[in-house]
Design a protein around this motif. Structure first.
Motif, PDB file in Angstrom:
ATOM      1  N   PHE A 169       3.755   5.776  -5.530  1.00  9.77           N
ATOM      2  CA  PHE A 169       3.770   5.873  -6.992  1.00  9.77           C
ATOM      3  C   PHE A 169       2.634   6.768  -7.485  1.00  9.77           C
ATOM      4  O   PHE A 169       2.810   7.536  -8.437  1.00  9.77           O
ATOM      5  N   THR A 170       1.468   6.686  -6.824  1.00 10.33           N
ATOM      6  CA  THR A 170       0.354   7.566  -7.195  1.00 10.33           C
ATOM      7  C   THR A 170       0.726   9.028  -6.990  1.00 10.33           C
ATOM      8  O   THR A 170       0.431   9.894  -7.816  1.00 10.33           O
ATOM      9  N   ASP A 171       1.396   9.301  -5.854  1.00  7.36           N
ATOM     10  CA  ASP A 171       1.852  10.665  -5.592  1.00  7.36           C
ATOM     11  C   ASP A 171       2.871  11.107  -6.635  1.00  7.36           C
ATOM     12  O   ASP A 171       2.851  12.257  -7.099  1.00  7.36           O
ATOM     13  N   GLU A 185       3.062  10.050  -9.755  1.00  4.26           N
ATOM     14  CA  GLU A 185       2.314  10.321 -10.996  1.00  4.26           C
ATOM     15  C   GLU A 185       1.682  11.699 -10.961  1.00  4.26           C
ATOM     16  O   GLU A 185       1.713  12.445 -11.947  1.00  4.26           O
ATOM     17  N   ASP A 186       1.092  12.045  -9.812  1.00  2.00           N
ATOM     18  CA  ASP A 186       0.433  13.350  -9.685  1.00  2.00           C
ATOM     19  C   ASP A 186       1.430  14.487  -9.818  1.00  2.00           C
ATOM     20  O   ASP A 186       1.164  15.504 -10.466  1.00  2.00           O
ATOM     21  N   ARG A 187       2.609  14.313  -9.203  1.00  2.51           N
ATOM     22  CA  ARG A 187       3.608  15.377  -9.244  1.00  2.51           C
ATOM     23  C   ARG A 187       4.186  15.547 -10.642  1.00  2.51           C
ATOM     24  O   ARG A 187       4.421  16.665 -11.100  1.00  2.51           O
ATOM     25  N   VAL A 188       4.413  14.435 -11.323  1.00  2.00           N
ATOM     26  CA  VAL A 188       4.922  14.517 -12.694  1.00  2.00           C
ATOM     27  C   VAL A 188       3.885  15.152 -13.604  1.00  2.00           C
ATOM     28  O   VAL A 188       4.205  16.001 -14.454  1.00  2.00           O
ATOM     29  N   ALA A 189       2.611  14.768 -13.434  1.00  2.00           N
ATOM     30  CA  ALA A 189       1.545  15.361 -14.247  1.00  2.00           C
ATOM     31  C   ALA A 189       1.424  16.850 -13.977  1.00  2.00           C
ATOM     32  O   ALA A 189       1.162  17.654 -14.880  1.00  2.00           O
ATOM     33  N   GLN A 206       0.831  -1.206   0.000  1.00  3.09           N
ATOM     34  CA  GLN A 206       0.000   0.000   0.000  1.00  3.09           C
ATOM     35  C   GLN A 206       0.867   1.258   0.000  1.00  3.09           C
ATOM     36  O   GLN A 206       0.553   2.243  -0.669  1.00  3.09           O
ATOM     37  N   GLN A 207       1.967   1.211   0.741  1.00  2.00           N
ATOM     38  CA  GLN A 207       2.876   2.364   0.757  1.00  2.00           C
ATOM     39  C   GLN A 207       3.509   2.584  -0.615  1.00  2.00           C
ATOM     40  O   GLN A 207       3.652   3.719  -1.072  1.00  2.00           O
ATOM     41  N   ILE A 208       3.865   1.476  -1.271  1.00  4.15           N
ATOM     42  CA  ILE A 208       4.456   1.580  -2.611  1.00  4.15           C
ATOM     43  C   ILE A 208       3.453   2.162  -3.596  1.00  4.15           C
ATOM     44  O   ILE A 208       3.778   3.057  -4.392  1.00  4.15           O
ATOM     45  N   ILE A 209       2.215   1.673  -3.544  1.00  2.00           N
ATOM     46  CA  ILE A 209       1.177   2.153  -4.455  1.00  2.00           C
ATOM     47  C   ILE A 209       0.895   3.631  -4.215  1.00  2.00           C
ATOM     48  O   ILE A 209       0.778   4.424  -5.153  1.00  2.00           O
ATOM     49  N   ASN A 210       0.782   4.031  -2.942  1.00  2.00           N
ATOM     50  CA  ASN A 210       0.510   5.439  -2.626  1.00  2.00           C
ATOM     51  C   ASN A 210       1.660   6.339  -3.072  1.00  2.00           C
ATOM     52  O   ASN A 210       1.438   7.446  -3.581  1.00  2.00           O
TER      53      ASN A 210
END
Length: 307
Positions: free
Chosen positions: A80-82, A84-88, A74-78
């Motif tokens: 990576f989601t963060d 993705e958001d920062r890169v976007a 869950q920590q890894i997924i969160n």
């Protein structure tokens, strides 16, 4: 050997199964068939060498190893989601984050309103504005754009965009000139009360075209705002940066003395760490800045990005 990005997929599927409580529900959520989900879980167990789930026809239960994998997964997924958001956010044209620094007086009088207007146009954009008399380190202080004043474009590892010229000018209020008379030359300034901002370390004179002119006055200050206020009040003739006086000149509070006398000029420009065409957020802000300055009375410079 399995590629690293496949492991993220395996963990994502495993966490979805734990979250939904069954292989079929997790498959529906992920757009995968139940056999594909089952195969993916078997692959993850093979990679880790541990049984993660106990499966029955009605439910699944998590082993001790499975609980650890779920928590870390869950920590890894969160994370990576963060990411993705920062890169976007960096790539988006209408949002992002910028850390900018300005010379204190110049920033407050020229760039502050431009930054306010920029955020009105792009409300999802986050700006951190630092107004300081000191030069911050572009790398150590994590500065995206630094507005600087140069005598010449600096030889720097960063990219430079000259924006406009500034130069010192002599100004006084209409009331003062009516009462004391309008000087016709720099030499005649010796007969007037000169209000001096503490610029370039000079307290009682001005270096112009290689000659030092000694002036007398009853006010010296390191705050140009105070010198300008005193000049508007009719206390004397002030020597101030051109950009700082333009609003008061336009509304008639101050009159420029010797408007045809061109003194030594400086350049106001922007320093930034990456090329504009490789950073949409930097290009967006600089383009907005250039458009706003074109509508102003500044002595604008037109030049390409330089290294």
């Amino acid at each position: 050997m399995r590629r690293e990005y496949d492991k993220y997929h395996l963990i994502s599927v495993f966490c979805a199964v734990v979250d939904h409580g069954s292989l079929s529900k997790a498959g529906s959520h992920l757009g995968l068939s139940a056999p594909t989900v089952s195969k993916t879980l078997a692959q993850l167990e093979q990679v880790l060498g541990q049984v993660l789930l106990i499966r029955t026809t009605r439910s699944v239960s998590v082993t001790d190893a499975g609980r650890l994998v779920y928590q870390q997964g869950q920590q890894i997924i969160n994370a990576f989601t963060d990411l993705e958001d920062r890169v976007a956010e960096i790539g988006a044209l209408d949002r992002g984050k910028l850390r900018l620094t300005f010379p204190e007086t110049l920033g407050e009088n020229v760039f502050s309103q431009i930054c306010i207007d920029f955020q009105e146009a792009f409300p999802d954009f986050n700006l951190e504005l630092i107004f300081t008399p000191h030069h911050l380190d572009m790398v150590e202080d994590d500065i995206d754009i630094a507005i600087r004043v140069w005598s010449a474009i600096p030889d720097s590892q960063f990219y430079a965009l000259p924006l406009f010229h500034i130069h010192p000018i002599f100004v006084a209020s209409p009331e003062y000139l009516k009462k004391k008379g309008h000087p016709d030359s720099i030499e005649e300034l010796g007969k007037h009360n000169i209000l001096l901002a503490r610029l370039n370390g000079l307290k009682d004179g001005w270096l112009f075209n290689g000659k030092f002119y000694q002036f007398k006055g009853n006010l010296v200050s390191n705050k140009t705002t105070h010198i300008r206020a005193a000049a508007i009040n009719g206390n004397g003739i002030a020597i101030l940066p051109s950009y700082f006086c333009q609003p008061a000149i336009k509304c008639g509070q101050l009159i420029e003395i010797f408007p045809d006398l061109k003194q030594e000029v400086q350049v106001v420009g922007a320093l930034y760490k990456v090329r504009r065409n490789s950073s949409k957020k930097i290009d967006l802000f600089l383009s907005f800045l250039e458009r706003r300055l074109r509508k102003s009375d500044f002595d604008l410079l037109v030049s390409a990005e330089s290294e």
